[in-house]
Write an enzyme that holds these catalytic residues in place. Sequence first.
Site, PDB file in Angstrom:
ATOM      1  N   HIS A  94      -3.397  -5.602   1.428  1.00  0.00           N
ATOM      2  CA  HIS A  94      -2.604  -5.792   2.641  1.00  0.00           C
ATOM      3  C   HIS A  94      -2.501  -7.274   3.025  1.00  0.00           C
ATOM      4  O   HIS A  94      -3.321  -7.776   3.801  1.00  0.00           O
ATOM      5  CB  HIS A  94      -3.238  -5.025   3.804  1.00  0.00           C
ATOM      6  CG  HIS A  94      -3.044  -3.551   3.741  1.00  0.00           C
ATOM      7  ND1 HIS A  94      -2.098  -2.903   4.497  1.00  0.00           N
ATOM      8  CD2 HIS A  94      -3.662  -2.601   3.010  1.00  0.00           C
ATOM      9  CE1 HIS A  94      -2.146  -1.602   4.251  1.00  0.00           C
ATOM     10  NE2 HIS A  94      -3.095  -1.394   3.341  1.00  0.00           N
ATOM     11  N   GLU A 104      -0.554  -8.654   5.120  1.00  0.00           N
ATOM     12  CA  GLU A 104      -0.290  -8.834   6.552  1.00  0.00           C
ATOM     13  C   GLU A 104      -1.569  -8.960   7.372  1.00  0.00           C
ATOM     14  O   GLU A 104      -1.531  -9.370   8.538  1.00  0.00           O
ATOM     15  CB  GLU A 104       0.584  -7.687   7.075  1.00  0.00           C
ATOM     16  CG  GLU A 104      -0.122  -6.365   7.302  1.00  0.00           C
ATOM     17  CD  GLU A 104      -0.307  -5.532   6.047  1.00  0.00           C
ATOM     18  OE1 GLU A 104      -0.628  -4.332   6.173  1.00  0.00           O
ATOM     19  OE2 GLU A 104      -0.141  -6.077   4.930  1.00  0.00           O
ATOM     20  N   CYS A 144       0.837  -1.198   0.000  1.00  0.00           N
ATOM     21  CA  CYS A 144       0.000   0.000   0.000  1.00  0.00           C
ATOM     22  C   CYS A 144       0.878   1.257   0.000  1.00  0.00           C
ATOM     23  O   CYS A 144       1.469   1.590  -1.017  1.00  0.00           O
ATOM     24  CB  CYS A 144      -0.967  -0.037   1.181  1.00  0.00           C
ATOM     25  SG  CYS A 144      -2.330   1.147   1.044  1.00  0.00           S
TER      26      CYS A 144
END
Length: 232
Positions: A194, A196, A85
């Site tokens: 994302h 994660e 991002c």
Amino acid sequence: MRIGVVTFPGSLDDRDAQRAVRIAGAEPVALWHGTHDLDGVDAIVLPGGFSYGDYLRAGAIASHSPIMAEVIQAADRGVPVLGICNGFQMLTEAHLLPGGLIRNDHGSFICRDQRLRVENTSTDWTNGFTDRQEITIPLKNGEGGFIASTAELERLEGENHVVFRYLDVNPNGSLNDIAGITNARGNVVGLMPHPEHAVEPGFGPDTPDAMRSGVDGLTIFTSALEGLLARA
């Protein structure tokens, strides 16, 4: 293996990225934007957030942080670098990846679980996926529209440098539905979603099996780790 996660003023997801690295089986190393020290890490993650408040352009000021000089040198040596991002925005501003990211075409911040197709499984960060595998990863951005010149888009497509592509809906107006790209060497990857946030059951996207059980993002981190171990 030690994977560094750089914190900038305004970083939001650096701790999440560190946790993803740990869950993948590597040692996360916290790195600070204001130093020139990469602490001998084997790979680098530039996390999501709003570095420097997104002033000028998202990622523009952060791309000139002291540590970015070392990140650029490391990338040129072949060290795996992942930009998530805001980190993707930094990579384009630092010219480690082509193109740029602009305001979403609908003018609003968007947050959703986003389906993607993996278009390139030969990078350091995607070698654990199968070709054209479809995955779901959370997406949250206000300036995620990928742009590039017509010639650059043709080159990205023709040389298989598109790594991830949006499926079902284009959430931000990205040209060619591009969600992530790589450099020619395959060690630098940037994406707007994302990963994660999709590494641990109970905290990821919903799946047909159970609510919040999606862990598709974990493969991005384990791919890098397995590649590093293979070269060790």
